[in-house]
Motif scaffolding. Structure first.
Motif, PDB file in Angstrom:
ATOM      1  N   GLY A   1       5.702   2.739  10.775  1.00  0.00           N
ATOM      2  CA  GLY A   1       4.745   3.020  11.775  1.00  0.00           C
ATOM      3  C   GLY A   1       3.453   2.162  11.537  1.00  0.00           C
ATOM      4  O   GLY A   1       2.729   1.660  12.518  1.00  0.00           O
ATOM      5  N   ALA A   2       2.930   2.010  10.231  1.00  0.00           N
ATOM      6  CA  ALA A   2       1.772   1.469   9.962  1.00  0.00           C
ATOM      7  C   ALA A   2       2.131   0.008  10.040  1.00  0.00           C
ATOM      8  O   ALA A   2       1.145  -0.722  10.642  1.00  0.00           O
ATOM      9  CB  ALA A   2       1.847   1.763   8.175  1.00  0.00           C
ATOM     10  N   ILE A   3       3.319  -0.505   9.841  1.00  0.00           N
ATOM     11  CA  ILE A   3       3.527  -2.179  10.446  1.00  0.00           C
ATOM     12  C   ILE A   3       3.417  -2.334  11.806  1.00  0.00           C
ATOM     13  O   ILE A   3       2.590  -3.167  12.308  1.00  0.00           O
ATOM     14  CB  ILE A   3       5.091  -2.531   9.874  1.00  0.00           C
ATOM     15  N   ALA A   4       3.815  -1.455  12.735  1.00  0.00           N
ATOM     16  CA  ALA A   4       3.853  -1.445  13.977  1.00  0.00           C
ATOM     17  C   ALA A   4       2.335  -1.317  14.587  1.00  0.00           C
ATOM     18  O   ALA A   4       1.835  -2.246  15.396  1.00  0.00           O
ATOM     19  CB  ALA A   4       4.775  -0.412  14.735  1.00  0.00           C
ATOM     20  N   LYS A   5       1.712  -0.612  13.869  1.00  0.00           N
ATOM     21  CA  LYS A   5       0.184  -0.404  14.332  1.00  0.00           C
ATOM     22  C   LYS A   5      -0.814  -1.603  13.958  1.00  0.00           C
ATOM     23  O   LYS A   5      -1.403  -2.217  14.500  1.00  0.00           O
ATOM     24  CB  LYS A   5      -0.413   0.829  13.283  1.00  0.00           C
ATOM     25  N   CYS A   6      -0.434  -2.015  12.873  1.00  0.00           N
ATOM     26  CA  CYS A   6      -1.132  -3.520  12.116  1.00  0.00           C
ATOM     27  C   CYS A   6      -0.601  -4.461  13.103  1.00  0.00           C
ATOM     28  O   CYS A   6      -1.599  -5.214  13.803  1.00  0.00           O
ATOM     29  CB  CYS A   6      -0.604  -3.764  10.845  1.00  0.00           C
ATOM     30  N   ARG A   7       0.545  -4.637  13.778  1.00  0.00           N
ATOM     31  CA  ARG A   7       0.983  -5.739  14.490  1.00  0.00           C
ATOM     32  C   ARG A   7       0.226  -5.573  15.939  1.00  0.00           C
ATOM     33  O   ARG A   7      -0.095  -6.742  16.698  1.00  0.00           O
ATOM     34  CB  ARG A   7       2.477  -5.808  14.588  1.00  0.00           C
ATOM     35  N   LYS A   8       0.243  -4.356  16.364  1.00  0.00           N
ATOM     36  CA  LYS A   8      -0.394  -4.087  17.708  1.00  0.00           C
ATOM     37  C   LYS A   8      -1.826  -4.505  17.816  1.00  0.00           C
ATOM     38  O   LYS A   8      -2.286  -5.121  18.660  1.00  0.00           O
ATOM     39  CB  LYS A   8      -0.031  -2.671  18.017  1.00  0.00           C
TER      40      LYS A   8
ATOM     41  N   SER B   1       0.895  -1.150   0.022  1.00  0.00           N
ATOM     42  CA  SER B   1      -0.100   0.214   0.018  1.00  0.00           C
ATOM     43  C   SER B   1       0.675   1.233  -0.107  1.00  0.00           C
ATOM     44  O   SER B   1       0.287   2.288  -0.259  1.00  0.00           O
ATOM     45  CB  SER B   1      -1.125  -0.128   0.981  1.00  0.00           C
ATOM     46  N   TYR B   2       2.167   1.140   0.382  1.00  0.00           N
ATOM     47  CA  TYR B   2       2.891   2.510  -0.011  1.00  0.00           C
ATOM     48  C   TYR B   2       3.860   2.647  -0.964  1.00  0.00           C
ATOM     49  O   TYR B   2       4.551   1.541  -1.100  1.00  0.00           O
ATOM     50  CB  TYR B   2       3.883   2.240   1.564  1.00  0.00           C
ATOM     51  N   LYS B   3       3.966   3.608  -1.697  1.00  0.00           N
ATOM     52  CA  LYS B   3       5.019   3.736  -2.761  1.00  0.00           C
ATOM     53  C   LYS B   3       6.265   3.766  -2.451  1.00  0.00           C
ATOM     54  O   LYS B   3       7.157   3.129  -2.963  1.00  0.00           O
ATOM     55  CB  LYS B   3       4.390   5.153  -3.506  1.00  0.00           C
ATOM     56  N   VAL B   4       6.589   4.344  -1.270  1.00  0.00           N
ATOM     57  CA  VAL B   4       7.892   4.595  -0.827  1.00  0.00           C
ATOM     58  C   VAL B   4       7.961   3.698   0.422  1.00  0.00           C
ATOM     59  O   VAL B   4       7.516   3.781   1.549  1.00  0.00           O
ATOM     60  CB  VAL B   4       8.342   6.042  -0.127  1.00  0.00           C
ATOM     61  N   PHE B   5       8.964   2.550   0.188  1.00  0.00           N
ATOM     62  CA  PHE B   5       9.088   1.666   1.206  1.00  0.00           C
ATOM     63  C   PHE B   5      10.428   1.318   1.243  1.00  0.00           C
ATOM     64  O   PHE B   5      11.122   0.857   0.094  1.00  0.00           O
ATOM     65  CB  PHE B   5       8.214   0.414   1.039  1.00  0.00           C
ATOM     66  N   PRO B   6      11.312   1.046   2.235  1.00  0.00           N
ATOM     67  CA  PRO B   6      10.989   1.609   3.623  1.00  0.00           C
ATOM     68  C   PRO B   6      10.859   3.007   4.036  1.00  0.00           C
ATOM     69  O   PRO B   6      11.612   3.686   3.336  1.00  0.00           O
ATOM     70  CB  PRO B   6      11.958   0.696   4.454  1.00  0.00           C
ATOM     71  N   SER B   7       9.976   3.129   4.895  1.00  0.00           N
ATOM     72  CA  SER B   7       9.793   4.731   5.247  1.00  0.00           C
ATOM     73  C   SER B   7       9.483   4.738   6.689  1.00  0.00           C
ATOM     74  O   SER B   7       8.887   3.842   7.162  1.00  0.00           O
ATOM     75  CB  SER B   7       8.900   5.548   4.272  1.00  0.00           C
ATOM     76  N   ALA B   8       9.386   5.853   7.319  1.00  0.00           N
ATOM     77  CA  ALA B   8       8.913   6.009   8.738  1.00  0.00           C
ATOM     78  C   ALA B   8       7.502   5.621   8.628  1.00  0.00           C
ATOM     79  O   ALA B   8       6.999   5.110   9.670  1.00  0.00           O
ATOM     80  CB  ALA B   8       9.453   7.274   9.244  1.00  0.00           C
ATOM     81  N   TYR B   9       6.672   6.326   7.661  1.00  0.00           N
ATOM     82  CA  TYR B   9       5.565   6.027   7.701  1.00  0.00           C
ATOM     83  C   TYR B   9       4.985   4.618   7.741  1.00  0.00           C
ATOM     84  O   TYR B   9       4.118   4.155   8.294  1.00  0.00           O
ATOM     85  CB  TYR B   9       4.582   6.779   6.569  1.00  0.00           C
ATOM     86  N   ALA B  10       5.596   4.053   6.796  1.00  0.00           N
ATOM     87  CA  ALA B  10       5.393   2.429   6.537  1.00  0.00           C
ATOM     88  C   ALA B  10       5.616   1.880   7.836  1.00  0.00           C
ATOM     89  O   ALA B  10       5.118   0.835   8.165  1.00  0.00           O
ATOM     90  CB  ALA B  10       6.154   1.864   5.451  1.00  0.00           C
TER      91      ALA B  10
END
Length: 94
Positions: free
Chosen positions: A82-89, A71-80
């Motif tokens: 954060g999204a991974i951490a949020k999903c895992r949480k 879902s993210y165009k720029v990967f890895p990035s700080a936003y991505a």
């Protein structure tokens, strides 16, 4: 059809098929040839899925990683990250 061994029957009347069961902590694999052995291993905490171990110095590429990467165009990035951490949480809370 032939004679069916009652030790190899499931509760629903289906024939039991031998399969591997895995210790969730160590990853040790043990074969369950009969329903009795299957139930014994289940009591000890064995399961059907092989546990994934984190590689040294790397990370696990789980469902959250793949979903965010797609879902993210720029990967890895700080936003991505954060999204991974949020999903895992979210998944840990279930």
């Amino acid at each position: 059809m032939g004679i069916i061994n009652p030790k190899k029957m499931k509760a629903g009347g289906k024939v039991f098929k031998s399969h591997m069961m895995y210790d969730k902590e160590t990853g040790k694999a043990v074969k369950a040839p009969t329903m009795a052995k299957h139930l014994e291993l289940k009591k000890k905490g064995y399961g059907h899925t092989k546990p994934t171990k984190m590689k040294a110095g790397g990370s696990v590429k789980d469902a959250c990683y793949k979903k965010v990467k797609a879902s993210y165009k720029v990967f890895p990035s700080a936003y991505a990250s954060g999204a991974i951490a949020k999903c895992r949480k979210k998944k840990a809370g279930k």
